[in-house]
Design a protein around this motif. Structure first.
Motif, mmCIF file in Angstrom:
data_model
loop_
_atom_site.group_PDB
_atom_site.id
_atom_site.type_symbol
_atom_site.label_atom_id
_atom_site.label_comp_id
_atom_site.label_asym_id
_atom_site.label_seq_id
_atom_site.Cartn_x
_atom_site.Cartn_y
_atom_site.Cartn_z
ATOM 1 N N GLU A 113 0.821 -1.228 0.000
ATOM 2 C CA GLU A 113 0.000 0.000 0.000
ATOM 3 C C GLU A 113 0.848 1.269 0.000
ATOM 4 N N ILE A 114 2.173 1.117 0.196
ATOM 5 C CA ILE A 114 3.019 2.305 0.412
ATOM 6 C C ILE A 114 3.460 2.946 -0.908
ATOM 7 N N GLY A 115 3.216 4.250 -1.033
ATOM 8 C CA GLY A 115 3.632 4.975 -2.235
ATOM 9 C C GLY A 115 4.718 5.998 -1.947
ATOM 10 N N LEU A 116 5.022 6.204 -0.650
ATOM 11 C CA LEU A 116 6.061 7.169 -0.253
ATOM 12 C C LEU A 116 6.699 6.652 1.032
ATOM 13 N N CYS A 117 8.020 6.600 1.053
ATOM 14 C CA CYS A 117 8.703 6.181 2.286
ATOM 15 C C CYS A 117 9.813 7.191 2.582
ATOM 16 N N ILE A 118 9.755 7.777 3.759
ATOM 17 C CA ILE A 118 10.759 8.769 4.159
ATOM 18 C C ILE A 118 11.381 8.301 5.472
ATOM 19 N N VAL A 119 12.707 8.296 5.531
ATOM 20 C CA VAL A 119 13.372 8.010 6.804
ATOM 21 C C VAL A 119 13.972 9.310 7.316
ATOM 22 N N GLY A 120 13.591 9.689 8.527
ATOM 23 C CA GLY A 120 14.208 10.841 9.195
ATOM 24 C C GLY A 120 15.329 10.305 10.069
ATOM 25 N N THR A 121 16.524 10.813 9.884
ATOM 26 C CA THR A 121 17.630 10.362 10.729
ATOM 27 C C THR A 121 18.742 11.397 10.739
ATOM 28 N N GLU A 122 19.481 11.427 11.826
ATOM 29 C CA GLU A 122 20.730 12.200 11.875
ATOM 30 C C GLU A 122 21.869 11.245 12.216
ATOM 31 N N THR A 123 21.607 9.935 11.994
ATOM 32 C CA THR A 123 22.645 8.912 12.182
ATOM 33 C C THR A 123 22.755 8.134 10.872
ATOM 34 N N ALA A 124 22.948 8.862 9.787
ATOM 35 C CA ALA A 124 22.980 8.233 8.467
ATOM 36 C C ALA A 124 24.151 7.250 8.373
ATOM 37 N N VAL A 125 24.020 6.253 7.487
ATOM 38 C CA VAL A 125 25.103 5.281 7.330
ATOM 39 C C VAL A 125 25.938 5.569 6.086
ATOM 40 N N ASP A 126 25.561 6.578 5.338
ATOM 41 C CA ASP A 126 26.272 6.892 4.090
ATOM 42 C C ASP A 126 25.953 8.349 3.734
ATOM 43 N N HIS A 127 26.934 9.034 3.107
ATOM 44 C CA HIS A 127 26.649 10.422 2.721
ATOM 45 C C HIS A 127 25.666 10.484 1.560
ATOM 46 N N ALA A 182 -0.686 4.922 0.906
ATOM 47 C CA ALA A 182 -0.281 5.399 2.235
ATOM 48 C C ALA A 182 1.214 5.729 2.223
ATOM 49 N N ALA A 183 1.671 6.405 3.283
ATOM 50 C CA ALA A 183 3.102 6.723 3.410
ATOM 51 C C ALA A 183 3.661 6.051 4.656
ATOM 52 N N LEU A 184 4.917 5.643 4.548
ATOM 53 C CA LEU A 184 5.637 5.094 5.700
ATOM 54 C C LEU A 184 6.716 6.105 6.071
ATOM 55 N N VAL A 185 6.681 6.577 7.321
ATOM 56 C CA VAL A 185 7.722 7.497 7.802
ATOM 57 C C VAL A 185 8.421 6.804 8.969
ATOM 58 N N VAL A 186 9.737 6.650 8.860
ATOM 59 C CA VAL A 186 10.468 6.000 9.952
ATOM 60 C C VAL A 186 11.514 6.971 10.487
ATOM 61 N N CYS A 187 11.520 7.142 11.811
ATOM 62 C CA CYS A 187 12.506 7.990 12.474
ATOM 63 C C CYS A 187 13.475 7.037 13.165
ATOM 64 N N THR A 188 14.759 7.111 12.864
ATOM 65 C CA THR A 188 15.703 6.156 13.468
ATOM 66 C C THR A 188 16.994 6.858 13.849
ATOM 67 N N ASP A 189 17.456 6.657 15.062
ATOM 68 C CA ASP A 189 18.669 7.356 15.502
ATOM 69 C C ASP A 189 19.347 6.675 16.677
ATOM 70 N N ILE A 190 20.629 6.984 16.785
ATOM 71 C CA ILE A 190 21.407 6.578 17.957
ATOM 72 C C ILE A 190 22.023 7.863 18.523
ATOM 73 N N ALA A 191 21.636 8.206 19.730
ATOM 74 C CA ALA A 191 22.136 9.447 20.355
ATOM 75 C C ALA A 191 23.362 9.102 21.196
ATOM 76 N N ARG A 192 24.500 9.620 20.766
ATOM 77 C CA ARG A 192 25.744 9.345 21.506
ATOM 78 C C ARG A 192 26.443 10.652 21.843
ATOM 79 N N TYR A 193 26.856 10.782 23.090
ATOM 80 C CA TYR A 193 27.714 11.902 23.524
ATOM 81 C C TYR A 193 28.964 11.273 24.109
#
Ligand code: HMG
Length: 396
Positions: free
Chosen positions: A76-90, A140-151
């Motif tokens: 059913e998905i026609g749009l998929c967006i991943v929000g992240t600031e822990t990308a694995v590639d530029h 429908a759209a799938l939006v996934v937020c994925t992150d690893i917060a490290r200090y």
């Protein structure tokens, strides 16, 4: 006049790493009174990602759970967006891996959204506009937020770490939350409060300044929202905030309710009813950056979906750097039944406590995980261990 389409969040699912650290134990190890982390910051635990729990794995696990529990299909998905600031590639977006691992349709538009913690909201609001504009044509759209917060270890930010993913199904006639389409208050400003230079796994942050930037952005976004036609006609019975740590949501709520004209005392008293139920999951997982606001929403619906049926709730998203947005939605009557099926906090039940020594060992392994040899084509891919997707980004 043109009718406003009913678009919003139809279902939510989470994934978290296997391990977590009790902040009372971290405090002891760092020679800090536990009350500073527990009540000063308002946090109880922080989730710690092992080297095999990268942002792709977390995202795919959350999205798989979303489909399994909500009854929706990847077809059913026609749009998929991943929000992240822990990308694995530029260049290659996390979304491309997610698209492949979930077998999303080849006709699906996919991309990654980056703006610190605001990336998830950028994804959600773009998905809502895509559906409202008619471009979705029933999909429908799938939006996934994925992150690893490290200090850095032993830094002031250390107890505000966390990791996890939140997957959102966005569609017309949503079962959980109908959003006020086109009614958002936005604030943006170039500030240097928090950043992760290329090749840094750990964030650099001007901690106290970042708190002020968050509050300034809240004021700007809320003010813009209040000026919208009809925005304040009906009260917001709950408000979910971006939660880098629980106390920040408390400070934000006080600030916002004082803008509404309440005294500090009355504003603080309203916190227990209007905000506290949204802080349970964030206090047990930590900051999940892009997913943090949606973890707060998941927490709220997990405990109060029934009593909130038909009621309006506010949402505030902040991303350092900075961009912020204030918007609102209405909980739907079907939400309570669906929440029972979604078992939103299910993934937390399998988690295991790490000692501080085990956490420090994981961090040391994690620091070199990306410097292993580049993948060969044959080594790239996935294996599936007990239903858990594992992404093999390197030749191990
Ligand atoms: P700190 O300097 O160690 O803490 O770092 P503090 O001295 O400010 O104390 C914190 C609170 O604990 C204070 O309460 C103390 O009074 C209290 P407040 O005045 O704030 O109400 N306290 C105690 N309470 C009880 N018992 C005690 C005790 N001692 C002190 N014994 C800081 C705090 C948040 C700066 C640090 O953890 C940090 O740098 N965190 C990371 C940055 C951050 O989370 N910023 C939030 C806003 S920016 C944002 O949200 C964006 C972000 O998510 C990133 C993105 O957008 O991508 C971070």
């Amino acid at each position: 006049c043109k009718s406003v389409p009913d678009v919003g969040i139809d279902a939510i699912a989470l994934s978290v790493p296997r391990g977590y650290v009790e902040l009372s134990e971290l405090a002891e190890a760092r020679g800090v009174p536990p009350s500073k982390y527990l009540s000063g910051l308002g946090m109880r635990r922080m989730a710690i990602a092992a080297p095999d729990e990268d942002p792709v794995t977390l995202a795919v696990n959350a999205a798989r759970r979303l489909f399994e529990r909500s009854g929706a299909s990847p077809a059913e998905i026609g749009l998929c967006i991943v929000g992240t600031e822990t990308a694995v590639d530029h260049s290659k977006p996390v979304t491309a891996f997610v698209h492949g691992l979930l077998d999303l349709p080849s006709t699906c538009r996919i991309f990654e959204a980056k703006h610190a913690c605001f990336g998830g909201t950028a994804g959600l609001l773009s998905a809502v506009d895509w559906i409202a504009s008619g471009s979705a044509r029933g999909r429908a759209a799938l939006v996934v937020c994925t992150d690893i917060a490290r200090y850095p270890l032993r830094s002031a930010g250390e107890p505000t770490q966390g990791a996890g993913a939140v997957a959102l199904l966005v569609r017309e006639k949503p079962r959980l939350l109908s959003l006020d389409v086109g009614q958002t208050g936005t604030f943006a400003r170039d500030v240097h409060d928090f950043w992760r230079p290329l090749h840094h796994k750990e964030a650099l942050v001007d901690g106290h300044y970042s708190v002020q930037c968050y509050l300034d952005a809240l004021e700007g976004a809320y003010d813009a929202w209040r000026r919208l036609d009809g925005a304040t006609d009906e009260p917001l019975v709950r408000t979910c905030y971006h939660v880098p740590y629980g106390k920040m949501a408390r400070k934000a709520h006080r600030h916002r309710r004082m803008i509404d004209g309440l005294t500090e005392e009355v504003a603080d008293a309203s916190f227990v009813v209007e905000v506290e139920p949204s802080l349970d999951l964030p206090s047990r997982i930590g900051n999940v950056y892009t997913g943090s606001l949606y973890l707060a929403l998941a927490s709220l619906l997990n405990t109060q979906a029934r009593e909130l049926a038909g009621r309006r709730i506010g949402l505030f998203s902040y991303g350092s750097g900075c961009c912020a947005e204030f918007f609102a939605g209405r909980t739907n009557p079907e939400a309570a039944e669906l929440v029972t099926r979604l078992q939103i906090d299910g993934p937390l039940r399998d988690c295991q406590r790490l000692t501080v020594a085990e956490y420090e060992r994981l961090r040391a392994e994690d620091a070199v995980a990306d410097s292993r040899p580049a993948p060969t084509r044959a080594a790239e891919g996935t294996v599936n261990e007990g239903g858990r997707a594992v992404y093999l980004g390197v030749d191990s």
